[in-house]
Design an enzyme around this catalytic site. Structure first.
Site, PDB file in Angstrom:
ATOM      1  N   ARG A  25     -13.587  16.355  40.325  1.00 47.48           N
ATOM      2  CA  ARG A  25     -12.141  16.574  40.256  1.00 47.48           C
ATOM      3  C   ARG A  25     -11.420  15.284  40.626  1.00 47.48           C
ATOM      4  O   ARG A  25     -10.935  15.112  41.746  1.00 47.48           O
ATOM      5  CB  ARG A  25     -11.748  17.724  41.184  1.00 47.48           C
ATOM      6  CG  ARG A  25     -12.370  19.047  40.751  1.00 47.48           C
ATOM      7  CD  ARG A  25     -12.249  20.119  41.806  1.00 47.48           C
ATOM      8  NE  ARG A  25     -12.858  21.372  41.361  1.00 47.48           N
ATOM      9  CZ  ARG A  25     -13.045  22.429  42.134  1.00 47.48           C
ATOM     10  NH1 ARG A  25     -12.684  22.377  43.404  1.00 47.48           N
ATOM     11  NH2 ARG A  25     -13.617  23.516  41.652  1.00 47.48           N
ATOM     12  N   TYR A  64     -19.418   5.114  40.141  1.00 45.45           N
ATOM     13  CA  TYR A  64     -18.011   4.741  40.016  1.00 45.45           C
ATOM     14  C   TYR A  64     -17.891   3.224  40.028  1.00 45.45           C
ATOM     15  O   TYR A  64     -18.726   2.521  40.606  1.00 45.45           O
ATOM     16  CB  TYR A  64     -17.203   5.283  41.195  1.00 45.45           C
ATOM     17  CG  TYR A  64     -16.884   6.757  41.149  1.00 45.45           C
ATOM     18  CD1 TYR A  64     -15.671   7.217  40.626  1.00 45.45           C
ATOM     19  CD2 TYR A  64     -17.785   7.697  41.642  1.00 45.45           C
ATOM     20  CE1 TYR A  64     -15.380   8.569  40.601  1.00 45.45           C
ATOM     21  CE2 TYR A  64     -17.496   9.049  41.623  1.00 45.45           C
ATOM     22  CZ  TYR A  64     -16.287   9.480  41.102  1.00 45.45           C
ATOM     23  OH  TYR A  64     -15.994  10.813  41.072  1.00 45.45           O
ATOM     24  N   ARG A 121     -12.257   4.804  46.990  1.00 47.38           N
ATOM     25  CA  ARG A 121     -11.022   4.033  47.145  1.00 47.38           C
ATOM     26  C   ARG A 121     -10.871   3.491  48.562  1.00 47.38           C
ATOM     27  O   ARG A 121     -10.335   2.396  48.765  1.00 47.38           O
ATOM     28  CB  ARG A 121      -9.819   4.898  46.750  1.00 47.38           C
ATOM     29  CG  ARG A 121      -9.755   5.174  45.245  1.00 47.38           C
ATOM     30  CD  ARG A 121      -8.749   6.252  44.913  1.00 47.38           C
ATOM     31  NE  ARG A 121      -7.417   5.901  45.340  1.00 47.38           N
ATOM     32  CZ  ARG A 121      -6.382   6.744  45.323  1.00 47.38           C
ATOM     33  NH1 ARG A 121      -6.555   8.000  44.917  1.00 47.38           N
ATOM     34  NH2 ARG A 121      -5.191   6.347  45.717  1.00 47.38           N
ATOM     35  N   ASP A 148      -8.798  12.236  41.025  1.00 42.97           N
ATOM     36  CA  ASP A 148      -7.412  12.260  41.487  1.00 42.97           C
ATOM     37  C   ASP A 148      -6.447  11.734  40.428  1.00 42.97           C
ATOM     38  O   ASP A 148      -6.851  11.165  39.412  1.00 42.97           O
ATOM     39  CB  ASP A 148      -7.261  11.402  42.748  1.00 42.97           C
ATOM     40  CG  ASP A 148      -8.062  11.953  43.919  1.00 42.97           C
ATOM     41  OD1 ASP A 148      -8.299  13.173  43.939  1.00 42.97           O
ATOM     42  OD2 ASP A 148      -8.431  11.157  44.797  1.00 42.97           O
TER      43      ASP A 148
END
Length: 245
Positions: A50, A110, A197, A52
């Site tokens: 999910r 990622y 992040r 952002d």
């Protein structure tokens, strides 16, 4: 009834993340609308990650159940005709009825990309984070290596997470530079809310000489979000893909 898996890529700039929300358009909403229109039955997809608001993907995954007679591999072609240009299905195929992308062991990868130069480039404003101070990639790489392995990443998770445990395994974490683009590539068993992040937001000041690489160990041991760096902007983050093992 059969279960279909989708490999979904998207530019997240115009969306409020993956999951349906009452206050903004999401990737999940667009997929549900397009599939319901295509198949003539109410469809709700279930995604693997999910992501952002503002986060991009090259290989997120989703499943849905359907009674359609359309061959599974043809659904991607028909669905792409009904989706906006910033969402593209890369593959569709049938899977076992009990298969679920969040309930299988996997490796998620990622990349966080930083545009590191004096002035921004307008063509990279949507998929990189612009940072004009000089960054030392060797220092960032030294710190990134300390994140590899199984650790409690509570310091690298947004406060208020609903995760049952903050322990995660990072298989690889590498920092490289090509021209003006610095890429933080991280592969792990799973990630906490905003974890990548926050890692990026911690490696940046290390690269800028504001922190020493070995401070990563102190941050891990503290298990305190306040001691890690800021949460880097969403625009620099892209989900590369998921490998099931």
């Amino acid at each position: 009834m059969k279960r279909i898996k989708l490999v979904v890529s998207y530019d997240g700039t115009n969306y409020h993340g993956w999951q349906i929300q009452p206050n903004g358009v999401t990737i999940e909403e667009k997929l549900n609308q397009a599939l319901t229109d295509l198949l003539g039955e109410p469809i709700r997809v279930d995604g693997a990650s999910r992501t952002d608001a503002g986060v991009h993907s090259l290989g997120n995954m989703a499943i849905f159940d359907t009674k359609t007679r359309i061959p599974a591999e043809k659904i991607s072609f028909a669905l792409n005709q009904r989706l906006p240009a910033d969402i593209v299905i890369q593959e569709s195929c049938e899977v076992d009825r009990d298969w679920h992308p969040r309930h299988c062991d996997s490796r998620k990868t990622y990349e966080y990309r930083i545009l590191n130069r004096t002035f921004p480039l307008p063509t990279r404003r949507l998929d990189t984070y612009f940072y004009h101070y000089a960054l030392d990639v060797d220092r960032m790489q030294e710190a990134a290596q300390l994140l590899e392995g199984t650790h409690d990443f509570k310091s690298f998770c947004s406060v208020g997470t609903e995760a049952k445990t903050t322990v995660r395994t990072i298989y690889t974490c590498d920092v490289s530079r090509e021209d003006d683009i610095i890429t933080i590539r991280i592969c792990g068993s799973g990630f906490l809310y905003n974890m990548v992040r926050i890692i990026a937001g911690t490696l940046i000041p290390i690269g800028a000489g504001q922190m020493e690489p070995e401070e990563i160990l102190r941050i891990l041991e503290a298990r305190d979000r306040a001691v890690a760096g800021p949460t880097a902007p969403a625009c620099g983050l892209t989900m590369i893909g998921i490998e099931y093992i």
